[in-house]
Design an enzyme around this catalytic site. Structure first.
Site, PDB file in Angstrom:
ATOM      1  N   LEU A  72       5.783  19.190  38.762  1.00  0.00           N
ATOM      2  CA  LEU A  72       6.111  20.490  39.356  1.00  0.00           C
ATOM      3  C   LEU A  72       5.904  21.597  38.332  1.00  0.00           C
ATOM      4  O   LEU A  72       6.609  21.660  37.322  1.00  0.00           O
ATOM      5  CB  LEU A  72       7.560  20.502  39.842  1.00  0.00           C
ATOM      6  CG  LEU A  72       7.954  19.375  40.803  1.00  0.00           C
ATOM      7  CD1 LEU A  72       9.407  19.553  41.254  1.00  0.00           C
ATOM      8  CD2 LEU A  72       7.031  19.356  42.015  1.00  0.00           C
ATOM      9  N   ALA A  73       4.946  22.461  38.588  1.00  0.00           N
ATOM     10  CA  ALA A  73       4.618  23.503  37.610  1.00  0.00           C
ATOM     11  C   ALA A  73       4.327  24.836  38.281  1.00  0.00           C
ATOM     12  O   ALA A  73       3.527  25.626  37.804  1.00  0.00           O
ATOM     13  CB  ALA A  73       3.423  23.062  36.782  1.00  0.00           C
ATOM     14  N   ARG A 118      13.405  33.412  33.204  1.00  0.00           N
ATOM     15  CA  ARG A 118      14.180  33.533  31.964  1.00  0.00           C
ATOM     16  C   ARG A 118      13.325  33.489  30.706  1.00  0.00           C
ATOM     17  O   ARG A 118      13.780  33.843  29.624  1.00  0.00           O
ATOM     18  CB  ARG A 118      15.258  32.434  31.910  1.00  0.00           C
ATOM     19  CG  ARG A 118      16.452  32.747  32.803  1.00  0.00           C
ATOM     20  CD  ARG A 118      17.374  31.553  32.932  1.00  0.00           C
ATOM     21  NE  ARG A 118      16.826  30.558  33.849  1.00  0.00           N
ATOM     22  CZ  ARG A 118      17.352  29.343  34.049  1.00  0.00           C
ATOM     23  NH1 ARG A 118      18.424  28.970  33.372  1.00  0.00           N
ATOM     24  NH2 ARG A 118      16.823  28.507  34.903  1.00  0.00           N
ATOM     25  N   THR A 146      12.040  23.127  44.761  1.00  0.00           N
ATOM     26  CA  THR A 146      11.403  21.896  44.296  1.00  0.00           C
ATOM     27  C   THR A 146      11.073  20.947  45.452  1.00  0.00           C
ATOM     28  O   THR A 146      10.051  20.262  45.409  1.00  0.00           O
ATOM     29  CB  THR A 146      12.298  21.183  43.258  1.00  0.00           C
ATOM     30  OG1 THR A 146      13.650  21.138  43.755  1.00  0.00           O
ATOM     31  CG2 THR A 146      12.318  21.927  41.933  1.00  0.00           C
ATOM     32  N   GLY A 178      21.928  20.132  37.738  1.00  0.00           N
ATOM     33  CA  GLY A 178      22.468  19.464  38.916  1.00  0.00           C
ATOM     34  C   GLY A 178      23.372  18.316  38.464  1.00  0.00           C
ATOM     35  O   GLY A 178      23.013  17.565  37.568  1.00  0.00           O
ATOM     36  N   GLU A 208      23.821  21.023  42.934  1.00  0.00           N
ATOM     37  CA  GLU A 208      23.356  22.061  42.022  1.00  0.00           C
ATOM     38  C   GLU A 208      24.548  22.874  41.523  1.00  0.00           C
ATOM     39  O   GLU A 208      25.523  23.090  42.242  1.00  0.00           O
ATOM     40  CB  GLU A 208      22.352  22.975  42.736  1.00  0.00           C
ATOM     41  CG  GLU A 208      21.028  22.302  43.050  1.00  0.00           C
ATOM     42  CD  GLU A 208      20.392  21.680  41.818  1.00  0.00           C
ATOM     43  OE1 GLU A 208      20.125  22.398  40.840  1.00  0.00           O
ATOM     44  OE2 GLU A 208      20.179  20.450  41.817  1.00  0.00           O
ATOM     45  N   ASN A 222     -24.958  37.501   3.699  1.00  0.00           N
ATOM     46  CA  ASN A 222     -25.581  36.806   4.835  1.00  0.00           C
ATOM     47  C   ASN A 222     -25.836  37.717   6.026  1.00  0.00           C
ATOM     48  O   ASN A 222     -26.432  37.304   7.000  1.00  0.00           O
ATOM     49  CB  ASN A 222     -24.691  35.639   5.278  1.00  0.00           C
ATOM     50  CG  ASN A 222     -23.310  36.094   5.721  1.00  0.00           C
ATOM     51  OD1 ASN A 222     -22.793  37.091   5.223  1.00  0.00           O
ATOM     52  ND2 ASN A 222     -22.719  35.373   6.643  1.00  0.00           N
ATOM     53  N   SER A 258     -22.302  34.495 -12.964  1.00  0.00           N
ATOM     54  CA  SER A 258     -21.181  35.218 -12.363  1.00  0.00           C
ATOM     55  C   SER A 258     -21.642  36.513 -11.722  1.00  0.00           C
ATOM     56  O   SER A 258     -22.650  37.092 -12.121  1.00  0.00           O
ATOM     57  CB  SER A 258     -20.141  35.541 -13.444  1.00  0.00           C
ATOM     58  OG  SER A 258     -19.502  34.357 -13.835  1.00  0.00           O
TER      59      SER A 258
HETATM   60  C1  UD1 Z   1      16.194  21.472  38.603  1.00  0.00           C
HETATM   61  C2  UD1 Z   1      17.048  20.557  39.485  1.00  0.00           C
HETATM   62  C3  UD1 Z   1      18.359  20.267  38.777  1.00  0.00           C
HETATM   63  C4  UD1 Z   1      18.091  19.657  37.419  1.00  0.00           C
HETATM   64  C5  UD1 Z   1      17.168  20.549  36.600  1.00  0.00           C
HETATM   65  C6  UD1 Z   1      16.749  19.861  35.321  1.00  0.00           C
HETATM   66  C7  UD1 Z   1      16.477  21.124  41.797  1.00  0.00           C
HETATM   67  C8  UD1 Z   1      16.927  21.777  43.033  1.00  0.00           C
HETATM   68  N1  UD1 Z   1      17.301  21.196  40.749  1.00  0.00           N
HETATM   69  O1  UD1 Z   1      16.894  22.697  38.479  1.00  0.00           O
HETATM   70  O2  UD1 Z   1      19.154  19.382  39.546  1.00  0.00           O
HETATM   71  O3  UD1 Z   1      19.305  19.440  36.716  1.00  0.00           O
HETATM   72  O4  UD1 Z   1      15.976  20.853  37.336  1.00  0.00           O
HETATM   73  O5  UD1 Z   1      16.071  20.733  34.478  1.00  0.00           O
HETATM   74  O6  UD1 Z   1      15.409  20.550  41.753  1.00  0.00           O
HETATM   75  N2  UD1 Z   1       9.204  24.421  40.667  1.00  0.00           N
HETATM   76  C9  UD1 Z   1       8.113  24.451  41.520  1.00  0.00           C
HETATM   77  N3  UD1 Z   1       8.216  25.114  42.703  1.00  0.00           N
HETATM   78  C10 UD1 Z   1       9.374  25.725  43.086  1.00  0.00           C
HETATM   79  C11 UD1 Z   1      10.478  25.689  42.214  1.00  0.00           C
HETATM   80  C12 UD1 Z   1      10.353  25.027  41.016  1.00  0.00           C
HETATM   81  O7  UD1 Z   1       7.065  23.909  41.211  1.00  0.00           O
HETATM   82  O8  UD1 Z   1       9.383  26.296  44.178  1.00  0.00           O
HETATM   83  C13 UD1 Z   1       9.068  23.716  39.382  1.00  0.00           C
HETATM   84  C14 UD1 Z   1       9.319  24.596  38.176  1.00  0.00           C
HETATM   85  O9  UD1 Z   1       8.105  25.141  37.704  1.00  0.00           O
HETATM   86  C15 UD1 Z   1       9.938  23.634  37.174  1.00  0.00           C
HETATM   87  C16 UD1 Z   1      10.614  22.586  38.046  1.00  0.00           C
HETATM   88  O10 UD1 Z   1      10.063  22.724  39.335  1.00  0.00           O
HETATM   89  O11 UD1 Z   1       8.956  23.005  36.379  1.00  0.00           O
HETATM   90  C17 UD1 Z   1      12.117  22.774  38.099  1.00  0.00           C
HETATM   91  O12 UD1 Z   1      12.389  24.033  38.641  1.00  0.00           O
HETATM   92  P1  UD1 Z   1      13.555  24.952  38.094  1.00  0.00           P
HETATM   93  O13 UD1 Z   1      13.608  26.171  38.917  1.00  0.00           O
HETATM   94  O14 UD1 Z   1      13.447  25.098  36.629  1.00  0.00           O
HETATM   95  O15 UD1 Z   1      14.808  24.012  38.479  1.00  0.00           O
HETATM   96  P2  UD1 Z   1      16.241  24.062  37.863  1.00  0.00           P
HETATM   97  O16 UD1 Z   1      16.988  25.179  38.434  1.00  0.00           O
HETATM   98  O17 UD1 Z   1      16.153  23.972  36.386  1.00  0.00           O
HETATM   99 CA    CA Z   2      14.481  24.112  34.829  1.00  0.00          CA
END
Ligand code: UD1
Ligand code: CA
Length: 482
Positions: A12-13, A19, A86, A147, A162, A393, A412
């Site tokens: 997931l990226a 932040r 996510t 979470g 969460e 050069n 030199s």
């Molecule tokens: C998430 C988890 C949380 C866990 C934590 C660990 C959920 C709901 N919560 O929270 O339980 O403890 O990670 O670090 O999953 N992303 C997407 N698409 C989206 C949202 C996020 O691709 O719509 C990707 C972000 O780029 C990131 C990852 O998912 O790499 C996690 O997303 P983030 O928003 O950081 O989740 P947390 O709030 O940290």
């Molecule tokens: Ca995170």
């Protein structure tokens, strides 16, 4: 029994990562130890040899897709146009590629400290327990922001809550979700269809899949990782620095265990792809980047920054910045040298103090000891370039090459104006500006003759300390009668 290859790993990226307060670089492309955050997660994923490697991209996706194509061309980017959580991200993947049968791993892309062996253990637990889903967890002193894992009496997982949706009691739980999951692909697809946005953030949480699977009679397990230290997810630049420090410690430890001496681990930074042979010695304040390789017996540092540079056996490199250089065995570089791409130093060659080289091939035993610029040059074996020489050069329009033969002595303060050839065994006089080729064995003198204007100081600078000193010297000379 070793676990089987997963059918897919989904990284997931797509998240914005507010932040990080990053305008130029998407969150998951921030770098630590020579790799992006998402690159580290993908590298750990690749360790499992999944049948498909998928990355969900969204925020700033053009940059992320371009990066993936460069570092992990096997990874298939899937777009999540709006970042609705996510769970939504994984749902977009299944919509794009169709249902996936078999084990599917889902990994947060913001956890660069993830290691391949941890994923192997997650997969092993998942298969051993026959779970519908297995969650990688950690027990942490401060669970804020993560979470929380809700365990049932039999040790299985009944829910992930969460932080924002948790009660005070739930917030007190210190076992947290790291954000790495193994799922049964078929069950995951069905469960994602039931995830709602009924939570404080109004997002589709992947973590809600846990309760949905439980409610339909499936088992969800937790795999507690006791070794994980440092930030589990990197959300800001403080955590990025913490993760970088920990990863660097890991890299240095591996090298030290393999026989490399690192005098001051606190001031030494080594990228993950750098290779070092046993008995290499790294002195304080040194950074090794990219594909740098240090051979046995070589000494690098203090104060070196080497990028994509190869250092040969028993070479010594001190206070140098080197980029794309090949430093041969027993070569001496620095102190204070700058070697740029295309520099190749043969065995026992030297690039000494305040020497800059670019696109320069220097033969075995040839020396450029002091204060020189060598650009677009080929120097044979056993030659010496005197102090303060410049290989001229660049004519303002084009770069041109100069060739210096074997056993040449360049005096030199020479300017070798390219293109120019200096034949084997030739000499050039100090202060020469060499614009024409020098035949083998010749002595080239290319400077104006000296003219002394006798008595000039006493006539034109009368009364100065110089004139007085000159007068005394002349008196002494005439007293001695010479
Ligand atoms: C998430 C988890 C949380 C866990 C934590 C660990 C959920 C709901 N919560 O929270 O339980 O403890 O990670 O670090 O999953 N992303 C997407 N698409 C989206 C949202 C996020 O691709 O719509 C990707 C972000 O780029 C990131 C990852 O998912 O790499 C996690 O997303 P983030 O928003 O950081 O989740 P947390 O709030 O940290
Ligand atoms: Ca995170």
């Amino acid at each position: 029994m070793s676990p089987s290859r997963p059918a897919a790993v989904i990284v997931l990226a797509a998240g914005e990562g507010t932040r990080m307060k990053s305008r130029k670089v998407p969150k998951v492309l921030h770098e630590l130890c020579g790799r992006s955050m998402v690159g580290h997660v993908l590298a750990a994923a690749r360790d499992l040899k999944p049948q498909r490697l998928i990355a969900v991209v969204g925020h700033d996706r053009d940059k992320v897709i371009a990066h993936l194509a460069e570092v992990e061309p096997d990874a298939l980017p899937v777009t999540q146009a709006e970042q609705n959580g996510t769970g939504h991200a994984v749902r977009m993947v299944l919509e794009a590629v169709g249902a996936i049968e078999g084990t599917v791993l889902v990994l947060n892309g913001d956890a660069p400290l993830l290691r391949g062996d941890v994923l192997h253990e997650l997969l092993a637990t998942h298969e051993r327990e026959g779970n519908a889903a297995t969650i990688l967890t950690a027990d942490v002193p401060d669970p804020t922001g993560y979470g929380r894992m809700i365990r049932a009496g039999d040790g299985s997982v009944s829910a992930i809550v969460e932080e924002k949706d948790a009660s005070a009691d739930e917030r007190a739980i210190t076992e947290i979700n790291i954000g790495m999951y193994a799922f049964d692909g078929g069950l995951l697809g069905a469960a994602l269809g039931k995830v709602t946005t009924d939570n404080v953030k109004g997002e589709e949480y992947l973590t809600d899949v846990v309760t949905i699977l439980r409610d339909s009679g499936h088992r969800v397990g937790g795999a507690l990782d006791r070794r994980w230290t440092g930030p589990l997810g990197v959300n800001d630049r403080v955590q990025l620095a913490e993760a970088r420090r920990l990863m660097n410690d890991r890299v240095l430890e591996t090298h030290m265990r393999a026989g490399v001496t690192i005098v001051d681990p606190g001031s030494t930074w080594i990228d993950v792809q750098v290779t070092l042979e046993a008995d290499a010695l790294i002195k304080p304040g040194t950074q090794l980047h990219g594909t740098t390789h240090i051979a046995a017996g070589a000494e690098v540092g203090p104060g070196c920054t080497l990028t994509d540079t190869a250092v040969g056996e028993d070479a010594v490199v001190v206070n140098a910045v080197c980029d794309g250089a090949e430093i041969g065995p027993e070569v001496s570089v620095g102190p204070y040298a700058y070697l740029r791409p295309g520099t190749k130093l043969g065995r026992k060659a030297k690039a000494g103090t305040y020497v800059e080289m670019k696109n320069a091939v220097v033969g075995a035993g040839s020396k450029v000891p002091h204060l020189s610029y060598v650009g677009d040059a080929e120097i044979g074996e056993g030659s010496n370039i005197g102090a303060a020489c410049v290989f001229v050069n660049y004519d303002g329009v084009e770069k041109r090459k100069s060739v210096v033969g074997d056993h040449v002595k360049v005096g030199s303060d020479n300017m070798l104006v390219a293109p120019v050839n200096i034949g084997d065994g030739a000499y050039t006089a100090a202060g020469s500006v060499i614009t024409n080729d020098v035949p083998p064995g010749a002595m080239a003198v290319a400077r104006s003759r000296q003219r002394n204007v006798e008595g000039w100081v006493e006539r034109r600078r009368a009364g100065t300390p110089s004139a007085e000193a000159a007068r005394r010297a002349q008196e002494q000379q005439s007293e001695r009668g010479d």
